[in-house]
Design a protein around this motif. Structure first.
Motif, PDB file in Angstrom:
ATOM      1  N   GLU A 294       4.448  -2.466  -5.745  1.00 44.06           N
ATOM      2  CA  GLU A 294       4.139  -2.730  -7.144  1.00 44.06           C
ATOM      3  C   GLU A 294       2.932  -1.924  -7.611  1.00 44.06           C
ATOM      4  OE1 GLU A 294       2.686  -6.619  -9.654  1.00 44.06           O
ATOM      5  OE2 GLU A 294       4.250  -6.865  -8.126  1.00 44.06           O
ATOM      6  N   GLN A 297       3.757   1.704  -7.925  1.00 44.42           N
ATOM      7  CA  GLN A 297       4.539   1.956  -9.133  1.00 44.42           C
ATOM      8  C   GLN A 297       3.644   1.989 -10.365  1.00 44.42           C
ATOM      9  OE1 GLN A 297       7.631  -0.895  -9.863  1.00 44.42           O
ATOM     10  NE2 GLN A 297       8.409   0.172 -11.650  1.00 44.42           N
ATOM     11  N   GLN A 300       1.896   5.281 -10.469  1.00 43.84           N
ATOM     12  CA  GLN A 300       2.786   6.353 -10.906  1.00 43.84           C
ATOM     13  C   GLN A 300       3.007   6.306 -12.416  1.00 43.84           C
ATOM     14  OE1 GLN A 300       6.273   5.909  -8.535  1.00 43.84           O
ATOM     15  NE2 GLN A 300       5.237   6.395  -6.620  1.00 43.84           N
ATOM     16  N   GLU A 301       3.182   5.084 -12.943  1.00 44.54           N
ATOM     17  CA  GLU A 301       3.387   4.950 -14.390  1.00 44.54           C
ATOM     18  C   GLU A 301       2.147   5.395 -15.154  1.00 44.54           C
ATOM     19  OE1 GLU A 301       4.415   0.882 -14.799  1.00 44.54           O
ATOM     20  OE2 GLU A 301       6.515   1.158 -14.176  1.00 44.54           O
TER      21      GLU A 301
END
Length: 567
Positions: A294, A297, A300-301
């Motif tokens: 999580e 992620q 990365q976002e």
């Protein structure tokens, strides 16, 4: 009394379902086991029954909404008891105990099994905050909140469906610690970053920095672009996201279920930070895997957002088409007149299964052709007899019997590869799946114990299962347990193909169309009925020679189908 009903776990591995249709409305009287809704899971449409006799109080999900397993989707006023405000609160407080006992009576032990797992993030438990809104959180997150003194009702969830994760609880605890103690930070349950203050933290050198980094509010003085990916800094919000540094171990202890979750999330389990040790080796649990995935992620976002802002400001290279439109790097730009539809449910599950199979098993396809003249003649002879008994006789049952006979002689094609234990499992049953094209995509009903059944029984069972698959009424267990698969693309039109293996099986047979073709028989060119075959194998388990020998045996049975009488 108000009774709440959660979306149950209707099948192994199902984490969510799309609500297709309600069959009731608020105020309707229902009886126990009456179907109240249709929900599409990863393989089929299932009926959701009422757990009680009562009256529908409220519908909490809209048709088309994707609902996580464990989410309350409907409430009932139990028959004979008047609803009150106090009962509303009691029902919510008792959801975990009442919902399990009520639902298990109607949907089997699936909900109870999920509840017993306790820490499984796929099953969210529920509470109510002071504003009357529902807060979904995994039991492990609730336990951590109690340990850290965090009010979970005040924590904003970042997981699917707004679920509160352990990372959210830690971030909330860290926020409270910073505001109360002037920067004192809490130790992460996963790992710690920097023991000597070298991470840019000032003040108390004994303070520990949580390994779960948050998006800063611009007050820490961190340089823009401080994420692990080294992306350009965001100039608009002044925010940067940090990812957890990969541990990079050579060996990690973990339960098989945890390793499966890591594979599904694309996480290398040796990279997941942990302080827990077992038998002198680092140990990672499922919560740590999900938390690591999580946070990565989020980083990365944030990197993608920062890069998009930099590109729009002219700090990076020329903007791409998707960046100009504000979409992600893998988004597809749609022109006027294009149509979009959601990629989810059965279609998405099929795609993920195909992707896993193709990128896991090295595929090799062996092609051959069969003189099926005798098979065509035999089927034409038996077809009227079958119709008298109400059975439609196709070529597929003949092929199924021939496949079972060939598998008995070449058992390496009736295998599965147990990657967890590094073992090849030779299956004792001959359960043949029949790939079926439906409006929702490809489904594979499984006919069990093919070697022990006659042609008419196989034909009848196959026709029934295929019909149920196309009507979307097939049960999940009727698509499980296969050891070998047949796909008949020739029914639509086609000669050869490279079918994708129905993982974790190790072989799949593709059937082309039976057509008149020139063949040399006794030195003369004559027209014969020819069936083309395409056998795809998992080359990790099955060698090319094994595939060729299997097809040769299969051809013997199909070219002289009377041999099947001996089986």
């Amino acid at each position: 009394m108000v009774r709440e009903f959660k979306l149950p776990d209707v099948g192994e591995g199902v984490a969510e379902g799309e609500l297709l249709e309600w069959h009731v409305e608020p105020g309707d009287t229902v009886t126990e086991d009456q179907v109240v809704a249709d929900v599409e899971t990863d393989k089929a449409v299932v009926d959701v029954p009422s757990p009680v006799n009562g009256t529908v109080r409220e519908l909490l999900a809209e048709p088309g909404e994707v609902v996580p397993v464990g989410t309350v989707i409907i409430t009932f006023d139990v028959e004979g008891e008047a609803p009150t405000e106090e009962s509303d609160q009691d029902a919510t407080a008792d959801t975990e105990t009442e919902a399990v006992s009520d639902e298990s009576a109607t949907v089997g032990a699936s909900e109870q099994a999920v509840a017993d797992e306790g820490g499984d993030a796929a099953q969210a438990s529920e509470s109510v905050n002071g504003q009357g809104g529902r807060v979904f959180a995994a039991p492990s997150a609730r336990r951590l909140a109690r340990e850290l003194g965090v009010d979970i009702a005040a924590v904003a969830g970042s997981g699917p469906g707004g679920r509160v994760t352990e990372a959210d609880v830690r971030a909330a605890a860290e926020d409270e610690g910073e505001s109360d103690d002037g920067g004192t930070q809490l130790e992460s349950a996963v790992s710690r970053i920097g023991d000597d203050g070298g991470d840019g933290q000032s003040g108390d050198s004994g303070g520990l920095k949580s390994a779960v980094s948050r998006i800063d509010d611009g007050d820490a003085g961190e340089p823009a672009g401080a994420s692990a990916g080294g992306a350009a800094g965001a100039t608009g919000a002044g925010a940067a996201a940090q990812s957890i540094e990969a541990a990079g171990r050579d060996r990690t202890l973990a339960a098989p279920a945890t390793r499966q979750v890591a594979d599904e999330l694309g996480v290398d389990i040796d990279d997941v930070p942990t302080d827990e040790m077992r038998d002198g080796e680092p140990y990672v649990d499922e919560a740590a895997v999900r938390e690591y995935a999580e946070v990565q992620q989020r980083a990365q976002e944030a990197d993608a957002e920062a890069l998009a802002e930099a590109e729009s400001a002219g700090e990076a290279g020329p903007p791409t088409t998707t960046a100009e439109s504000g979409a992600g790097p893998d988004a597809v730009a749609a022109a006027e007149g294009d149509r979009r539809e959601p990629y989810r449910g059965v279609r998405k599950t099929i795609g993920e299964a195909m992707e896993r199979s193709k990128f896991t098993a090295p595929h090799v396809t062996h092609h051959d052709k069969v003189d099926a003249t005798a098979l065509v003649e035999l089927r034409e002879k038996l077809k009227p007899r079958a119709e008298e008994r109400g059975v439609k006789l196709t070529y597929v049952p003949f092929v199924m019997k021939a496949v079972a006979a060939a598998l008995a002689e070449h058992p390496v094609l009736n295998t599965q590869l147990d990657e967890e234990n590094d073992e090849i499992v030779f299956k004792s049953d001959h359960n043949v799946g029949v790939a079926t094209a439906t409006d929702a995509g490809l489904m594979v009903p499984v006919v069990k114990d093919v070697d022990g059944k006659g042609l008419l029984q196989l034909a009848s069972e196959t026709n029934e299962l295929v019909s149920k698959a196309r009507e979307r009424s097939i049960a999940r267990e009727e698509m499980q347990g296969g050891t070998f698969t047949i796909t008949n693309f020739g029914a639509i039109g086609g000669e050869y193909a490279t079918p994708i293996i129905n993982y974790p099986e190790t072989a799949i047979l593709g059937l082309g169309a039976i057509e008149k073709r020139p063949m040399v028989v006794d030195g003369e060119v004559v027209a014969r009925d020819v069936l083309t075959l395409s056998l795809s194998i998992d080359h990790r388990v099955v060698d090319g020679a094994d595939a060729a020998r299997f097809v040769n045996t299969l051809k013997e049975y199909l070219e002289d189908p009377t041999l099947l009488l001996l089986e």
